[in-house]
Each structure stands twice: as C-alpha cells, then as structure tokens.
Design a protein around this motif. Structure first.
Motif, PDB file in Angstrom:
ATOM      1  N   MET A 372      37.069 -28.260  23.759  1.00 52.04           N
ATOM      2  CA  MET A 372      36.305 -27.062  24.115  1.00 52.04           C
ATOM      3  C   MET A 372      35.976 -26.247  22.866  1.00 52.04           C
ATOM      4  O   MET A 372      34.835 -25.786  22.681  1.00 52.04           O
ATOM      5  N   ARG A 376      32.216 -25.387  21.293  1.00 50.86           N
ATOM      6  CA  ARG A 376      31.722 -24.041  20.994  1.00 50.86           C
ATOM      7  C   ARG A 376      31.195 -23.947  19.567  1.00 50.86           C
ATOM      8  O   ARG A 376      30.129 -23.371  19.324  1.00 50.86           O
ATOM      9  N   GLN A 384      30.782 -27.770  26.509  1.00 51.16           N
ATOM     10  CA  GLN A 384      31.541 -26.615  27.009  1.00 51.16           C
ATOM     11  C   GLN A 384      31.665 -26.661  28.519  1.00 51.16           C
ATOM     12  O   GLN A 384      32.734 -26.385  29.077  1.00 51.16           O
TER      13      GLN A 384
END
Length: 423
Positions: A372, A376, A384
């Motif tokens: 994750m 980002r 995401q």
C-alpha cells in the motif's frame, strides 16, 4: 474423531488444511497448536460449511459480530440483514444472543444463512424459557440448562459461551470486596441470582464433566464465559476478576485433558495500562488457550462511540496476545444496534485487528502494508484500491477527482525524492 483427538493422533483434518492455507503457515504448525490447545477451529461436526477459520497463537486476530432478537425487537428479517452486512464487512464469526421471540427459529435461520462460524449463549434461552414456562428464572433446573446446551449443539453451533467459571467462592469474594458495577454479564446475572436464591452451586461448574461430554460429542468449542467481568475501568483487575481467571484456568485444564477445544472470554472495560497485565495473566493461568475479548473498552465515557473505544482497546489487546475480538457498535450502552451500527462495528474492529496483526508481525500483513505504501508513492491508484481493507471509499474518492487535491503534496514529495536521490 474431533479436532483435538485427530491432532494428538498426528492426523491432519480438512479443517486444519484450510486454516494452514488461509494463514500461510505449515499445516504441522496448525496440528501442533490444536493438539496443545493453543489453536481452536470452531466447526461443529454436524454443520457443513466451507468457510473455516482458526483462532489462536500464531494466527491472525479474528473478529466476531453479535445479533439476535429480544422482547423489545423481535424482527428476524432485520437480523438476517445484519448477518449479511456483517459477513460482507468481513467478520469471521457470529454469536446469536437471542432472548425473545422464536429463539429456536432465529437460531436455525442464522445457521442456514451464515457461511462463517456461529456461536450462542444457551443460558439466555434456558433462563427466558424458565420465566415463560415456570414463572421465574430461579425455577430453572440443571436439566433445563444442559438440555438447552445439547439442543444448540445438535442444531450445529460451532462454539458456545458457557458461564461455568462461576462459583460461590467467587460470589462471596465479590460481596466482600465490592465493586462499582457488580455483575454486568447477562448470563452471569442469571446464574448469580439463581445461585443466591436457591443456595445451590452453579450447575455448569458443579457438573462440568457433563458439559464436556456434550462439547466433545459435537466438537463444539467451549468458550468459558466471563460471568463477573468488570463493567467499568474502575473494576479492572480486581480480586473477583483474578479469582475468576484462576477458576477458568482449572476448568481449561480439565477440558484439554478430556480433548475438548476451549477458549476464554474476557473483559470488558480495561484501561490501557491494565491490558498487558490482563493478557499475561490470562495466558499464564489458562494454559495459553485462545483469548476472546469483549472489548476492551479503554474508557467508560464515550457512549455512542464505543466502537472507537473498543477498537483502541482491542488493538492493544491483540498486540499483547488476544486472539479473537468481539465487535462493539456505536449502539453499545445505548440500545439495540441497527444495520448501520453492525457495519460500523465490524469495520472498526477489523481495523483494530489489522493494527494488532502488524504489531504481531504477521508476514503477509506486513507485505500488504508495504504494498500500500509503495502504491501511494508511485501514485498507483489501482494498487491502492487493491490493498485497501475497505476499497469502496477510496474508489469513490478517486472517482470524484479527490486525487487532484493532493497535487501540491505530490509535487512536494517528488521534489524531496529528487533531492534525496541526487545527494
């Protein structure tokens, strides 16, 4: 042959194989855990379902949801909707706490609809039926209790909260030392009133071997109910609670010797500075069996937001060894939860369990966290979404163009990244 007997014979069951696959661990780890009692697999031998989970040491923290009818709200259709909502939100099990209406019908409906483990509290039904049929709960008999327990087992319940770790010695301790909130457990209240009025020992404690015979026959996980759990942070770790853990530990040893899967239910209202001690005491006194906590509520002053107080306490509890978190909804201490309360309760508790799994350094969880973060950094929208525990809000945010709001921040991050790369 039940799960423990199979494990102690060196055999792998289909359920062990499924748990090992889900948890990304070797099946021998699961077999050893079941054999020792460190891991339980709630699966009634009469209930046919494919969705299996393991609870205990070395596994992900699991989440339980609650529902059921009452004399104030007897709407089985609403409870069916709650069940569906909770499953969609990702709970690993349910408990049917019905105390009104068609209790048998509600239980059978729930078992027919649920794809995950199901639990119940048989003393609720036994007490309600004693009131309806005999005029008072104090007229309930030992046979009434055990017949209800066997009925729940025969219907297919995978685990049951049984308030067997309650005896006169504990009640006398509570009377002598006093408490702010006395007895807050509904099952504990039923049995305490029955014992004091009849001046008889708790049948579930006194006839514990009879209980174990039923649990083993159906391979039901015995969840030793916390009959006198603290109902306020002021009562946490008082003498009665500790004595209750000691009694639960004795019963746990007897259950494991008989080949019965067992876990311990715990409080309740526990301030953050008591959580580690509470967990260490439970694991030490109760032979490292799984711990199923009803909270922990880290503060008493947040009615309407107890899903948050429970998530805070639950995350800490999971970090220190709790294996199974019972959700709290915003309706806790206010009234019966509606469908949205159920959704919020499951979501809050799953996030708490996730935080605990990070602290427990579960490899697949740490990898997902990394993925994750990398998505980002790379501004990878789909990445995401793929790694979010609840992706819908993220999808809606990206669809509405909210990523444009982050443009200045993204540019600043890129400038900083170039600076570090070029040093």
């Amino acid at each position: 042959m039940n799960q423990i007997d199979a494990a102690r014979s060196g055999k792998y069951t289909e359920e062990m194989e499924k748990v090992a696959l889900q948890e990304n661990v070797d099946i021998e780890f699961i077999r050893e855990g079941v054999a020792k009692g460190n891991i339980v697999i709630p699966k009634n031998r009469l209930r046919d379902r494919k969705n299996i989970c393991g609870i205990g040491r070395g596994l992900d923290v699991k989440v339980n949801a609650l529902f059921g009818t009452s004399s104030d709200r007897d709407q089985m259709s609403m409870e069916a909707k709650k069940l569906k909502i909770a499953e969609e939100a990702g709970c690993h099990s349910f408990m049917d706490l019905s105390t009104g209406g068609d209790i048998d019908g509600m239980r059978k409906q729930s078992l027919s609809l649920a794809t995950v483990a199901m639990g119940s509290v048989p003393v609720y039904q036994a007490g309600v039926e004693a009131i309806e049929n005999k005029g008072s709960i104090i007229d309930m008999t030992s046979d009434d209790l055990f017949n209800t327990i066997e009925k729940h087992a025969a219907d297919g319940m995978d685990f049951m909260a049984i308030h067997c770790a309650l005896n006169f010695d504990m009640i006398h301790t509570l009377q002598k030392t006093g408490r702010v909130t006395d007895v807050v457990s509904r099952g504990g209240s039923f049995l305490t009133g029955w014992m004091l009025e009849n001046q008889k020992e708790n049948p579930l404690y006194e006839e514990f071997d009879r209980l174990l015979e039923i649990m083993k026959a159906y391979d039901v996980v015995l969840s030793i109910g916390d009959a006198i759990r603290p109902g306020s942070t002021a009562d946490s770790l008082d003498q009665a609670q500790i004595k209750g853990l000691m009694v639960a530990g004795d019963l746990t040893k007897r259950a494991l010797e008989k080949g019965v899967q067992v876990m311990i239910e715990g409080p309740g209202h526990v301030p953050l500075n008591h959580i580690r001690t509470t967990m260490e005491l439970q694991k030490k006194l109760c032979h490292n069996v799984p711990y199923y906590i009803l909270g922990f509520l880290a503060t008493d002053i947040a009615p309407g937001y107890d899903n948050i107080t429970g998530a805070i306490g639950g995350a800490f509890a999971g970090m220190y060894g709790a294996d199974f978190l019972c959700y709290l909804t915003p309706a806790e201490h206010l009234g019966l939860p509606n469908e949205e309360d159920v959704r919020t309760g499951v979501i809050s508790t799953r996030i708490a369990a996730r935080a605990a799994n990070i602290a427990r350094k579960r490899p697949h969880v740490l990898q997902s966290e990394y993925n994750m973060s990398k998505a980002r950094v790379d501004n990878d929208i789909q990445g995401q979404i793929d790694h979010a525990i609840y992706p819908d809000k993220l999808k809606n945010a990206f669809a509405s163009g909210i990523q444009d709001v982050n443009g200045i921040e993204d540019e600043a991050m890129q400038v900083a990244a170039r600076y570090f790369l070029n040093r």
